[in-house]
Motif scaffolding. Structure first.
Motif, PDB file in Angstrom:
ATOM      1  N   LEU A   1     -34.760  -0.041  45.203  1.00  0.00           N
ATOM      2  CA  LEU A   1     -35.735   0.936  44.736  1.00  0.00           C
ATOM      3  C   LEU A   1     -35.935   0.832  43.218  1.00  0.00           C
ATOM      4  O   LEU A   1     -37.066   0.858  42.731  1.00  0.00           O
ATOM      5  CB  LEU A   1     -35.278   2.345  45.109  1.00  0.00           C
ATOM      6  N   LEU A   2     -34.850   0.672  42.476  1.00  0.00           N
ATOM      7  CA  LEU A   2     -34.961   0.505  41.029  1.00  0.00           C
ATOM      8  C   LEU A   2     -35.701  -0.782  40.668  1.00  0.00           C
ATOM      9  O   LEU A   2     -36.505  -0.809  39.741  1.00  0.00           O
ATOM     10  CB  LEU A   2     -33.577   0.498  40.392  1.00  0.00           C
ATOM     11  N   ALA A   3     -35.449  -1.847  41.424  1.00  0.00           N
ATOM     12  CA  ALA A   3     -36.127  -3.119  41.158  1.00  0.00           C
ATOM     13  C   ALA A   3     -37.624  -2.995  41.423  1.00  0.00           C
ATOM     14  O   ALA A   3     -38.442  -3.495  40.643  1.00  0.00           O
ATOM     15  CB  ALA A   3     -35.530  -4.219  42.020  1.00  0.00           C
ATOM     16  N   TYR A   4     -38.008  -2.338  42.509  1.00  0.00           N
ATOM     17  CA  TYR A   4     -39.432  -2.149  42.804  1.00  0.00           C
ATOM     18  C   TYR A   4     -40.109  -1.287  41.743  1.00  0.00           C
ATOM     19  O   TYR A   4     -41.249  -1.537  41.360  1.00  0.00           O
ATOM     20  CB  TYR A   4     -39.635  -1.531  44.188  1.00  0.00           C
ATOM     21  N   ASN A   5     -39.414  -0.265  41.270  1.00  0.00           N
ATOM     22  CA  ASN A   5     -39.982   0.587  40.232  1.00  0.00           C
ATOM     23  C   ASN A   5     -40.140  -0.177  38.921  1.00  0.00           C
ATOM     24  O   ASN A   5     -41.146  -0.015  38.221  1.00  0.00           O
ATOM     25  CB  ASN A   5     -39.114   1.823  40.015  1.00  0.00           C
ATOM     26  N   LEU A   6     -39.173  -1.002  38.581  1.00  0.00           N
ATOM     27  CA  LEU A   6     -39.285  -1.824  37.379  1.00  0.00           C
ATOM     28  C   LEU A   6     -40.441  -2.803  37.501  1.00  0.00           C
ATOM     29  O   LEU A   6     -41.214  -2.990  36.563  1.00  0.00           O
ATOM     30  CB  LEU A   6     -37.978  -2.580  37.135  1.00  0.00           C
ATOM     31  N   LEU A   7     -40.594  -3.389  38.674  1.00  0.00           N
ATOM     32  CA  LEU A   7     -41.696  -4.316  38.914  1.00  0.00           C
ATOM     33  C   LEU A   7     -43.046  -3.612  38.782  1.00  0.00           C
ATOM     34  O   LEU A   7     -43.974  -4.130  38.148  1.00  0.00           O
ATOM     35  CB  LEU A   7     -41.549  -4.933  40.299  1.00  0.00           C
ATOM     36  N   ALA A   8     -43.160  -2.423  39.331  1.00  0.00           N
ATOM     37  CA  ALA A   8     -44.412  -1.672  39.234  1.00  0.00           C
ATOM     38  C   ALA A   8     -44.707  -1.272  37.791  1.00  0.00           C
ATOM     39  O   ALA A   8     -45.861  -1.316  37.354  1.00  0.00           O
ATOM     40  CB  ALA A   8     -44.344  -0.431  40.119  1.00  0.00           C
ATOM     41  N   LEU A   9     -43.659  -0.921  37.048  1.00  0.00           N
ATOM     42  CA  LEU A   9     -43.847  -0.549  35.648  1.00  0.00           C
ATOM     43  C   LEU A   9     -44.344  -1.731  34.829  1.00  0.00           C
ATOM     44  O   LEU A   9     -45.287  -1.599  34.039  1.00  0.00           O
ATOM     45  CB  LEU A   9     -42.532  -0.017  35.075  1.00  0.00           C
ATOM     46  N   VAL A  10     -43.742  -2.881  35.025  1.00  0.00           N
ATOM     47  CA  VAL A  10     -44.181  -4.081  34.292  1.00  0.00           C
ATOM     48  C   VAL A  10     -45.601  -4.443  34.696  1.00  0.00           C
ATOM     49  O   VAL A  10     -46.425  -4.817  33.863  1.00  0.00           O
ATOM     50  CB  VAL A  10     -43.206  -5.246  34.553  1.00  0.00           C
ATOM     51  N   ARG A  11     -45.917  -4.314  35.973  1.00  0.00           N
ATOM     52  CA  ARG A  11     -47.251  -4.674  36.469  1.00  0.00           C
ATOM     53  C   ARG A  11     -48.342  -3.811  35.843  1.00  0.00           C
ATOM     54  O   ARG A  11     -49.438  -4.292  35.543  1.00  0.00           O
ATOM     55  CB  ARG A  11     -47.286  -4.532  37.989  1.00  0.00           C
TER      56      ARG A  11
END
Length: 55
Positions: free
Chosen positions: A7-17
């Motif tokens: 979940l943290l990895a997906y949130n980080l990915l969405a933030l960078v995107r």
């Protein structure tokens, strides 16, 4: 535990995107976002070693 990390990895990915420049008024693909994030994390991992050699 693993689900929280995912979940943290997906949130980080969405933030960078969201902060990447858009292409044709569309957000970057997730593949490109993962590539940019990977390169940035590699740069952070190499940075302390390169600074140590300069000192």
């Amino acid at each position: 535990m693993l689900s929280w990390l995912r979940l943290l990895a997906y949130n980080l990915l969405a933030l960078v995107r969201t902060h990447l420049p858009t292409r044709d008024k569309r957000p970057q693909s997730f593949a490109r976002t993962m590539e940019v994030l990977y390169q940035g994390l590699l740069g952070l991992a190499v940075l302390p070693e390169s600074l140590a050699t300069l000192a």
